[in-house]
Design a protein around this motif. Structure first.
Motif, PDB file in Angstrom:
ATOM      1  N   TYR A  63       0.839  -1.201   0.000  1.00  0.00           N
ATOM      2  CA  TYR A  63       0.000   0.000   0.000  1.00  0.00           C
ATOM      3  C   TYR A  63       0.872   1.248   0.000  1.00  0.00           C
ATOM      4  O   TYR A  63       0.675   2.163  -0.806  1.00  0.00           O
TER       5      TYR A  63
ATOM      6  N   VAL B  24      -1.324   0.370 -11.976  1.00  0.00           N
ATOM      7  CA  VAL B  24      -2.421  -0.516 -12.391  1.00  0.00           C
ATOM      8  C   VAL B  24      -1.851  -1.814 -12.938  1.00  0.00           C
ATOM      9  O   VAL B  24      -2.306  -2.920 -12.602  1.00  0.00           O
TER      10      VAL B  24
ATOM     11  N   VAL C 212      -0.653  -3.897  -9.992  1.00  0.00           N
ATOM     12  CA  VAL C 212      -1.673  -4.583  -9.190  1.00  0.00           C
ATOM     13  C   VAL C 212      -2.305  -5.715  -9.994  1.00  0.00           C
ATOM     14  O   VAL C 212      -2.615  -6.767  -9.445  1.00  0.00           O
ATOM     15  N   LEU C 213      -2.475  -5.517 -11.301  1.00  0.00           N
ATOM     16  CA  LEU C 213      -3.047  -6.611 -12.092  1.00  0.00           C
ATOM     17  C   LEU C 213      -2.095  -7.790 -12.112  1.00  0.00           C
ATOM     18  O   LEU C 213      -2.498  -8.948 -12.002  1.00  0.00           O
TER      19      LEU C 213
ATOM     20  N   SER D  78      -0.078  -8.475  -9.811  1.00  0.00           N
ATOM     21  CA  SER D  78      -0.030  -9.115  -8.506  1.00  0.00           C
ATOM     22  C   SER D  78      -1.243 -10.014  -8.292  1.00  0.00           C
ATOM     23  O   SER D  78      -1.215 -10.861  -7.405  1.00  0.00           O
ATOM     24  N   VAL D  79      -2.284  -9.843  -9.112  1.00  0.00           N
ATOM     25  CA  VAL D  79      -3.357 -10.842  -9.076  1.00  0.00           C
ATOM     26  C   VAL D  79      -2.803 -12.193  -9.529  1.00  0.00           C
ATOM     27  O   VAL D  79      -3.106 -13.243  -8.958  1.00  0.00           O
TER      28      VAL D  79
ATOM     29  N   VAL E 230      -1.061 -13.664  -6.750  1.00  0.00           N
ATOM     30  CA  VAL E 230      -1.981 -14.267  -5.790  1.00  0.00           C
ATOM     31  C   VAL E 230      -2.259 -15.711  -6.184  1.00  0.00           C
ATOM     32  O   VAL E 230      -2.307 -16.607  -5.345  1.00  0.00           O
TER      33      VAL E 230
ATOM     34  N   MET F 125     -10.158 -10.488  -6.244  1.00  0.00           N
ATOM     35  CA  MET F 125      -8.906  -9.744  -6.137  1.00  0.00           C
ATOM     36  C   MET F 125      -8.735  -8.743  -7.276  1.00  0.00           C
ATOM     37  O   MET F 125      -8.265  -7.631  -7.068  1.00  0.00           O
ATOM     38  N   VAL F 126      -9.087  -9.157  -8.496  1.00  0.00           N
ATOM     39  CA  VAL F 126      -8.902  -8.256  -9.641  1.00  0.00           C
ATOM     40  C   VAL F 126      -9.611  -6.943  -9.373  1.00  0.00           C
ATOM     41  O   VAL F 126      -9.038  -5.857  -9.480  1.00  0.00           O
TER      42      VAL F 126
ATOM     43  N   LEU G 118      -8.171  -4.915  -6.208  1.00  0.00           N
ATOM     44  CA  LEU G 118      -6.869  -4.259  -6.321  1.00  0.00           C
ATOM     45  C   LEU G 118      -6.967  -2.971  -7.127  1.00  0.00           C
ATOM     46  O   LEU G 118      -6.299  -1.988  -6.835  1.00  0.00           O
ATOM     47  N   LEU G 119      -7.857  -2.979  -8.143  1.00  0.00           N
ATOM     48  CA  LEU G 119      -8.051  -1.718  -8.873  1.00  0.00           C
ATOM     49  C   LEU G 119      -8.688  -0.682  -7.948  1.00  0.00           C
ATOM     50  O   LEU G 119      -8.362   0.506  -8.000  1.00  0.00           O
TER      51      LEU G 119
ATOM     52  N   LEU H  22      -8.124  -0.513  -4.874  1.00  0.00           N
ATOM     53  CA  LEU H  22      -7.042  -0.042  -4.000  1.00  0.00           C
ATOM     54  C   LEU H  22      -6.285   1.119  -4.652  1.00  0.00           C
ATOM     55  O   LEU H  22      -5.966   2.117  -3.995  1.00  0.00           O
TER      56      LEU H  22
END
Lengths: 491, 514
Positions: free
Chosen positions: A412, A428, A431-432, A434-435, A438, B177-178, B181-182, B184
């Motif tokens: 964060y 962006v 984070v995508l 990092s999916v 996951v 999660m997808v 996270l966006l 976030l």
């Protein structure tokens, strides 16, 4: 006598204030410890030697940590106009590195006997620790090179320490050759920077921009960056990571992955702050583009390749490449505000403990010999070793950045810093990606909790070593504590 | 500045976790009493929630029972809780559903339980996550709890689910999660914008509501790529995946079918509401212009959900999947209601959230009862059960009627209010959505007919045990709510009126002002 006098003329013994000498004391203690440990460890009975060496090494590191802790009451201590700078941040990092090294040392207890590690490993740890402390306190390119070498040489040996595994030797050799190349880049780059600006000191170099930026500067900067990007394992320079992670002495891998990365990124942060984003005359946009491109490719590459790995250590190796990518986003965020440097540091520290913890677990789970843990081996682990499974889950969730763990806080902070530097597209993308991460972290959790062991293979047998247990417990504590109450750590 | 007025909300959120911590130290020998323990914890939480209900002042539209503690001050993040007329019914729903669900899914044979302690602990953590999400007034805190909900659900489906549980739980986790996270990233941007505008960062919903985001009306492209458009879409994506809205609904049938009954009940009754709650709390009021610009699109997707979900439900032979698709259909109404920007319809959406929670929880429990007795979910294997289990048949009938929105049941209150409100602003939309009620009746009555009436094709069906006392109690409480809300909606939702009033007024002002 004459020659001594003339030597003193050339190299005058510096007069140190008491604060300065106390600040240097940890380095002295660590060096002496290292030498003593190697002497103590040289005994006929290798068991006795190892135990003695370990205890002495622990004692030395505790002593040095205590001295470091005492220096918190000092003001900022400066050597040779910024060549070595001991300030609050350096002291915090130094303590964190001490803790990493102590945890990295405890992991060896028990494992060293089974894998017949030499007692010297306990001497090499303080040496590398000294190198790391030097590295985070210096602003001087040559000191950076020297401390990098002190640290790396010790680690090369530790990586190759598992003598009954051929992969270990391969890993050590690979790391050594490629690492040597990277150091050469760093050194050559430093020389070019010196040529371009007339100084090795990063702060002085950044001041020299007022007189104009010479083209050689860019070549030098590129070389220095290549050297450091190699150490952190960014995309085109990542190829050593999977093999080294897989082959290295497992008890060292966690410490190596955590501390080396921390130190190398702190150096990268300093270089970026002072050389890339200090002045507009350097030409920000091109650099941002290049670093951003490297970050994007590193994130995508690391995550997608990790997806296809079956061996736990290789998967973690690729995931660490992905984490390097996220951290490069943090480096980019420095273009927005230099204060963002602390978020890089926090991410690194939090990541370090997850990494050390998870590798301590792997040390416990690994069988003797060269066979690595395949993820499917972990099936049914939850029924047999619930505590290990829960600890592993916590570390994995932390790496995936799920709340309640420190990994989420780190991510964060880092991404928020990047957002404030207007790097939205990259965030962006990160984070995508990092999916994706996951998914492969979940795969391990799913195997542990939701799958039955296949017929014939049986559940892995964990060695219950107290050292690993302590390391895991401390790492879990830090991971959860920092995940819920991170405020004490942020300036 | 807001005064801390109470720690009641913290108690509501963390009481389940405290009970869970106690549970962890209990020896596994007491395994057969863990459900009782969970029930006691659920009832204790219900009492706390009732205290909240009793002390809640229905004439105040702002947040009540506020608790504000600095958490990460450097980033403007605080532990900020509060409850208003919008979150109150949902908190009450969670508090009531928990003991009912535990009662209704009581295991028959305690010797066959798998990892009972972990199961009950996960249910406890799930409750903490759900209450926290409904009560958080800080975006960071909201996100924190929003994600925490995922972890227990992941384990509930993955360990105690059906044969395809790993696939289902992975899909559920990744899908959510997808979106989140966006969201976030959007949260980070809002906090950063607050710092730019006011000098200090803040993630508090009240502070962030003061921000203005750029929005351009000329053309779809500029609307999407304007600041407000992107933020709205990022939040909305996260929320509609959870709702779930067609075309992001595909995780739901898998997750529902594979989940254990207790997991399904929580999923349908509460977890889906987290999505619509996010829309009503964050996505629409924070980004009103973008929300109104995209409202037609959202309504159309809602209508598609209503009708497509109904048809899918109609075509299922798996009873649980049928109920799962009916959720897709019913949640579509809420989307239509929320995005019609009408005060009545917004209120109807809130009612529908609670009502769907009640009826879907009951239906999933019925599926669970049948599965436990007959070990099948295939509609073709059922038939004629009404003869052997009349009380179950009656309970199922009431739930079916609630689900098809028969006047006098709670379902009618929600759906009619939505349609009535929507009709005032968008008659065509309301008309088409109204068709969904008919389709809903088709699949629900089909299911009822196939299960309860018809010829007995399977010998086992002749001797189906009727509801046990516990199951009867669970169904009985649900029935009380179904008819209670159906006949006296104002008793249940009266405390929300003033919040809904001011909510809609503020929203209208912002939208019309543009």
């Amino acid at each position: 006598m004459n020659s001594v006098a003339s030597l003193l003329e050339i190299f005058p013994i510096p007069t140190l204030t008491s604060e300065q000498s106390v600040s240097l004391l940890p380095l002295v203690i660590l060096s002496i410890t290292a030498v003593l440990v190697i002497i103590v460890g040289a005994q006929k009975s290798s068991d006795k030697g190892r135990t003695g060496a370990m205890l002495l090494s622990l004692f030395g590191m505790f002593l040095s940590a205590t001295v470091t802790y005492k220096t918190f009451s000092f003001e900022q201590v400066d050597f040779l106009s910024g060549t070595l700078l001991f300030d609050y941040q350096e002291r915090i990092l130094s303590l964190v590195l001490h803790l990493c090294a102590v945890l990295g040392l405890l992991v060896n207890y028990g494992y060293d006997k089974r894998e017949e590690l030499m007692s010297e490993i306990y001497g090499l740890l303080p040496i590398s620790l000294a190198g790391m402390i030097l590295m985070v306190s210096t602003n001087h390119l040559l000191f950076m090179f020297i401390s990098l070498e002190i640290m790396s040489l010790a680690i090369y040996v530790m990586v190759a320490m598992r003598r009954n595994s051929k992969f270990s030797a391969e890993a050590g050799l690979k790391y050594f050759i490629l690492g040597g190349l990277a150091s050469a880049f760093l050194l050559y780059g430093s020389a070019l920077l010196f040529g371009a600006s007339g100084s090795f000191n990063l702060v002085l170099i950044s001041q020299s921009f007022e007189r104009g930026v010479s083209p050689i500067f860019y070549v030098g900067l590129m070389f220095v960056m290549v050297g450091l990007l190699f150490k952190v394992g960014a995309f085109p320079f990542h190829s050593w990571i999977p093999d080294v992670y897989q082959g290295a002495t497992t008890s060292v891998t966690g410490f190596m992955g955590a501390a080396v990365k921390l130190v190398a990124f702190m150096a990268l942060t300093k270089v970026s702050l002072n050389l890339m984003f200090a002045s507009t005359s350097v030409g920000n946009t091109a650099i941002v583009l290049v670093v951003g491109g490297i970050a994007a490719v590193t994130i995508i590459f690391g995550n997608f390749v990790a997806l296809k790995q079956n061996e736990l250590k290789r998967m973690l190796a690729y995931s660490t490449i992905a984490h390097t990518g996220y951290l490069l986003l943090g480096i980019l965020s420095l273009s927005g505000s230099p204060a963002n440097a602390q978020y890089i540091m926090i991410y690194l520290v939090l990541y370090a403990f997850s990494n050390i913890g998870i590798f301590a677990l792997i040390v416990m789970l690994e069988k003797s010999g060269s066979k690595d843990i395949v993820i499917d081996d972990l099936a049914g682990l939850w029924n047999k070793y619930p505590m290990i499974s829960i600890a592993m889950t916590i570390f994995l969730l932390s790496m995936a950045g799920i709340p309640l763990t420190s990994g989420f806080i780190g991510k964060y902070l880092l991404f928020a810093a990047a957002v404030s530097a207007k790097q939205i597209v990259l965030v962006v993308l990160a984070v995508l990606a990092s999916v994706v991460s996951v998914y492969y972290y979940l795969r391990v959790i799913i195997t542990m909790f939701m799958k039955e062991p296949q017929h014939g293979s049986g559940v892995v047998v964990a060695s219950k070593w107290i050292g690993c247990g302590i390391t895991v417990a401390i790492s879990v504590f830090i991971t959860i504590q920092m995940g819920i109450f991170p405020a004490i750590f942020i300036k | 500045m807001i005064e801390n007025s109470s720690s009641l909300l913290s108690w509501i959120i963390f009481a389940p976790l405290l009970f869970g911590a106690v549970l962890l130290v209990l020896p596994s020998k007491l395994e057969r009493y863990f459900r009782t323990f969970a029930l006691v914890a659920g009832v204790a939480n219900l009492l706390l929630a009732l205290k909240l209900w009793a002390n809640f002042d229905g004439f105040i539209s702002e947040m009540q029972f506020v608790q504000l503690v600095s958490w990460i001050p450097q980033l403007g993040i605080s532990y900020f809780l509060g409850v208003d007329g919008i979150s109150l019914p949902l908190v009450m729903l969670t508090a009531f559903i928990t003991p009912i669900a535990i009662l209704g899914t009581w295991p028959k044979d305690f010797s066959k339980l798998k990892q009972e302690k972990f199961f009950v602990f996960m249910v406890m953590v799930l409750q903490t996550g759900m209450y926290g999400t409904f009560l958080a007034c800080d975006l960071f805190l909201f996100y924190f709890f929003w994600e925490i909900v995922l972890i227990p659900m992941f384990f509930l489906i993955g360990i105690w689910g059906g044969s395809e549980r790993v696939y289902a739980t992975t899909k559920f986790f990744i899908y959510t999660m997808v979106g989140s996270l966006l969201m976030l990233v959007a949260i980070m941007w809002m906090v950063y914008r607050h710092q730019q505008n006011f000098g200090v960062p803040s993630a508090s919903l009240i502070d962030l509501a003061k921000l203005q985001y750029d929005f351009f009306h000329n053309g779809v492209c500029s609307a999407v790529f304007s600041e407000q458009g992107l933020l709205f879409l990022a939040f909305t994506l996260a929320f509609v995946i959870k709702v779930p809205m067609v075309p992001f609904h595909t995780w739901l049938p898998d997750a529902h079918v594979q989940a254990p009954t207790l997991g399904s009940v929580f999923l349908a009754a509460v977890l889906l509401k987290l999505g619509t709650y996010g829309l009503i709390r964050i996505a629409i009021p924070m980004f009103p212009e973008a929300a109104s610009y995209f409202s037609m699109m959202m309504m159309i997707l809602g209508i598609i959900g209503v009708i497509y979900g109904a048809f899918c439900a109609w075509g299922q032979s798996d009873f649980k999947k049928l109920v799962a698709y009916s959720s897709v259909s019913h949640m579509g109404y809420i989307l239509v209601g929320l995005f019609s920007f009408n005060q009545v319809a917004t209120a109807g959406s809130l009612y529908q959230m609670v009502n769907h929670g009640i009826s879907s929880a009951g239906l999933f429990m019925i599926v669970g009862f049948l599965y436990e007795r007959l070990h099948t979910r295939n509609l073709n294997d059922f038939g004629g059960i009404a003869k052997s289990a009349p009380i179950m048949a009656i309970a199922f009938m009431i739930l079916t009627l609630s689900s098809v929105a028969l006047p006098g049941t709670n379902g009618f209150v929600g759906e009619f209010t939505i349609l009535f409100g929507t009709f005032q602003v968008r008659p065509v939309v309301a008309l088409i959505t109204g068709l969904g009620v008919i389709f809903g009746a088709i699949y629900a009555l089909k299911a009822y007919q196939r299960v309860m009436f018809g010829p007995v094709t399977n010998d086992h069906n002749k001797h189906v045990a009727d509801l046990s006392v516990r199951e009867f109690l669970a169904m009985g409480i649900l029935t009380v709510f179904i008819f209670g809300i159906g006949f006296f909606p104002n008793t249940f939702f009266g405390k929300s009126n003033s919040t809904l009033d001011s909510y809609s007024k503020q929203l209208m002002e912002k939208v019309i002002h543009e």
